[in-house]
Write an enzyme that holds these catalytic residues in place. Structure first.
Site, short mmCIF file in Angstrom:
data_model
loop_
_atom_site.label_atom_id
_atom_site.label_comp_id
_atom_site.label_asym_id
_atom_site.label_seq_id
_atom_site.Cartn_x
_atom_site.Cartn_y
_atom_site.Cartn_z
N TYR A 57 31.41 51.13 42.24
CA TYR A 57 31.59 49.80 42.84
C TYR A 57 30.26 49.08 43.02
CZ TYR A 57 36.57 50.13 43.24
OH TYR A 57 37.90 50.19 42.91
N CYS A 101 39.71 53.34 61.19
CA CYS A 101 40.43 52.31 61.96
C CYS A 101 40.82 51.09 61.14
CB CYS A 101 39.62 51.86 63.17
SG CYS A 101 38.20 50.85 62.71
N THR A 122 45.35 37.74 31.88
CA THR A 122 45.79 39.06 32.36
C THR A 122 46.62 39.74 31.29
OG1 THR A 122 47.01 40.28 34.06
CG2 THR A 122 47.80 38.07 33.59
N HIS A 132 44.41 41.85 45.12
CA HIS A 132 43.83 43.19 44.99
C HIS A 132 42.59 43.42 45.84
CE1 HIS A 132 45.93 43.77 40.82
NE2 HIS A 132 46.76 43.86 41.84
N ASN A 153 45.64 33.22 27.04
CA ASN A 153 45.00 34.50 26.75
C ASN A 153 44.39 34.43 25.36
OD1 ASN A 153 44.46 37.36 26.33
ND2 ASN A 153 45.97 37.80 27.93
N CYS A 164 33.45 52.75 64.44
CA CYS A 164 33.63 54.14 64.88
C CYS A 164 32.77 55.13 64.12
CB CYS A 164 35.10 54.52 64.81
SG CYS A 164 35.89 54.02 63.30
N GLU A 167 44.46 36.92 23.47
CA GLU A 167 45.30 37.79 22.63
C GLU A 167 46.72 37.80 23.16
OE1 GLU A 167 43.60 41.70 22.73
OE2 GLU A 167 41.60 40.88 22.35
N ASN A 201 41.77 39.31 40.62
CA ASN A 201 40.34 39.60 40.52
C ASN A 201 39.72 39.84 41.89
OD1 ASN A 201 40.81 39.18 37.88
ND2 ASN A 201 39.81 37.19 37.76
P1 OAD Z 1 42.97 43.47 31.88
O1 OAD Z 1 41.64 44.00 31.54
O2 OAD Z 1 44.13 44.41 31.83
O3 OAD Z 1 43.35 42.25 30.92
C1 OAD Z 1 42.46 41.20 30.69
C2 OAD Z 1 43.15 40.21 29.77
O4 OAD Z 1 42.30 39.09 29.61
C3 OAD Z 1 43.47 40.75 28.38
O5 OAD Z 1 44.84 40.46 28.07
C4 OAD Z 1 42.52 39.96 27.47
O6 OAD Z 1 43.09 39.68 26.19
C5 OAD Z 1 42.34 38.68 28.25
N1 OAD Z 1 41.08 37.96 28.00
C6 OAD Z 1 39.86 38.48 27.72
N2 OAD Z 1 38.95 37.51 27.61
C7 OAD Z 1 39.58 36.33 27.82
C8 OAD Z 1 39.18 34.97 27.85
N3 OAD Z 1 37.91 34.62 27.63
N4 OAD Z 1 40.12 34.03 28.10
C9 OAD Z 1 41.41 34.37 28.32
N5 OAD Z 1 41.86 35.65 28.30
C10 OAD Z 1 40.96 36.62 28.06
O7 OAD Z 1 42.83 42.77 33.32
P2 OAD Z 1 43.97 42.39 34.37
O8 OAD Z 1 45.23 42.04 33.70
O9 OAD Z 1 43.37 41.42 35.30
O10 OAD Z 1 43.31 46.12 39.53
O11 OAD Z 1 44.14 43.77 35.10
C11 OAD Z 1 44.99 43.83 36.21
C12 OAD Z 1 44.46 44.83 37.20
O12 OAD Z 1 44.22 46.04 36.52
C13 OAD Z 1 43.12 44.49 37.81
O13 OAD Z 1 43.20 43.57 38.87
C14 OAD Z 1 42.66 45.82 38.28
C15 OAD Z 1 43.19 46.76 37.20
O14 OAD Z 1 43.87 47.87 37.72
C16 OAD Z 1 42.57 46.32 40.63
O15 OAD Z 1 41.37 46.16 40.69
C17 OAD Z 1 43.35 46.75 41.81
#
Ligand code: OAD
Length: 243
Positions: free
Chosen positions: A73, A135, A193, A124, A218, A155, A220, A108
């Site tokens: 992190y 706590c 996403t 998230h 997206n 604590c 893709e 995010n």
């Molecule tokens: P992912 O890494 O699963 O997906 C990212 C998406 O963004 C993919 O579908 C890419 O094709 C797309 N992408 C990449 N670059 C881009 C751009 N410039 N413009 C538009 N799209 C683009 O990320 P998330 O779906 O956010 O959880 O993942 C969901 C969760 O998975 C996160 O929040 C995280 C992880 O577990 C926690 O941190 C709790």
């Protein structure tokens, strides 16, 4: 023929869906921050010290090796600290400043929407908050390095990142805000996403089942159940969509 093509242009179609909707749910994921330099989870570089995201982001991983999880992190904090919001974050912030009825939900944890000036529902958690494991007290922490492990000022117990890990529930207020937005929305805008992580992905399905039109931005194809697919980068498409 030309007129017909123009009517079917997905960007125009998306604009008219957004302008006709009274309530709009926006859901963003890691892709919106990709052009700021924040790595996505399921793209390239999804591993750190040979461990996958899933192996690090869990209560079990933290119980087994809290230092290792904190190091990961802190590395992410260092990366994000050097990043600025991009044109997609700014376009959303500008739009929500005047557009009524928009709820912005983000998966995010980087805080870039907030720096751009948006009010967000953080599904998230935040990379910049520590939580006491005894706590539950949460406190902001902007440090990108520390010696040893962070201890709670209340604590003296160990602190963990205030992030929702695999197997954990989302914060109650975020769930309520998310499902309220999903049930009220006539339009949903999903940005960057993969659409595979629950319950965030479930919110989009709920809204679609409730007759909302889903627009998906997206680079893709993804698992989002979209009616209108806009393929390209968020930093290019959002300023054009929301201008
Ligand atoms: P992912 O890494 O699963 O997906 C990212 C998406 O963004 C993919 O579908 C890419 O094709 C797309 N992408 C990449 N670059 C881009 C751009 N410039 N413009 C538009 N799209 C683009 O990320 P998330 O779906 O956010 O959880 O993942 C969901 C969760 O998975 C996160 O929040 C995280 C992880 O577990 C926690 O941190 C709790």
């Amino acid at each position: 023929m030309n007129a017909c093509k123009k009517l079917m242009d997905p960007l125009d179609e998306a604009r008219s869906v957004l302008s006709a909707a009274q309530e709009i749910m926006v859901l963003t994921g890691a892709g919106i921050s990709a052009e700021s330099g924040v790595p996505t989870f399921r793209g390239e570089g999804g591993y750190w010290r040979n461990k996958s995201y899933e192996e690090l982001a869990s209560p079990q991983a933290f119980a087994q090796d809290p230092r290792l999880v904190w190091e990961w992190y802190l590395m992410r904090r260092q990366t994000v600290a050097a990043c600025r919001p991009n044109r997609a974050h700014v376009a959303l912030a500008d739009w929500t400043a005047w557009r009524q009825g928009v709820t912005l939900l983000t998966q995010n944890v980087d805080g870039l929407h907030e720096i751009a000036g948006s009010e967000v529902v953080r599904l998230h958690g935040s990379l910049w908050v520590n939580r006491c494991i005894a706590c539950g007290l949460e406190r902001d922490d902007r440090r990108t390095a520390f010696e040893g492990l962070p201890m709670s000022p209340c604590c003296g117990a160990l602190e963990r990142p205030a992030i929702v890990w695999f197997g954990e529930s989302l914060p109650r207020e975020a769930v309520i805000a998310g499902f309220t937005a999903a049930f009220q929305a006539q339009a949903v805008l999903v940005v960057g996403t993969s659409g595979v992580v629950m319950p965030a992905a479930e919110l989009v399905k709920e809204a679609a089942n409730n007759q909302a039109i889903v627009i998906d931005v997206n680079t893709e194809d993804d698992a989002v159940p979209a009616h209108i697919k806009l393929r390209g980068s968020a930093a290019d498409l959002l300023p054009r969509l929301l201008a």
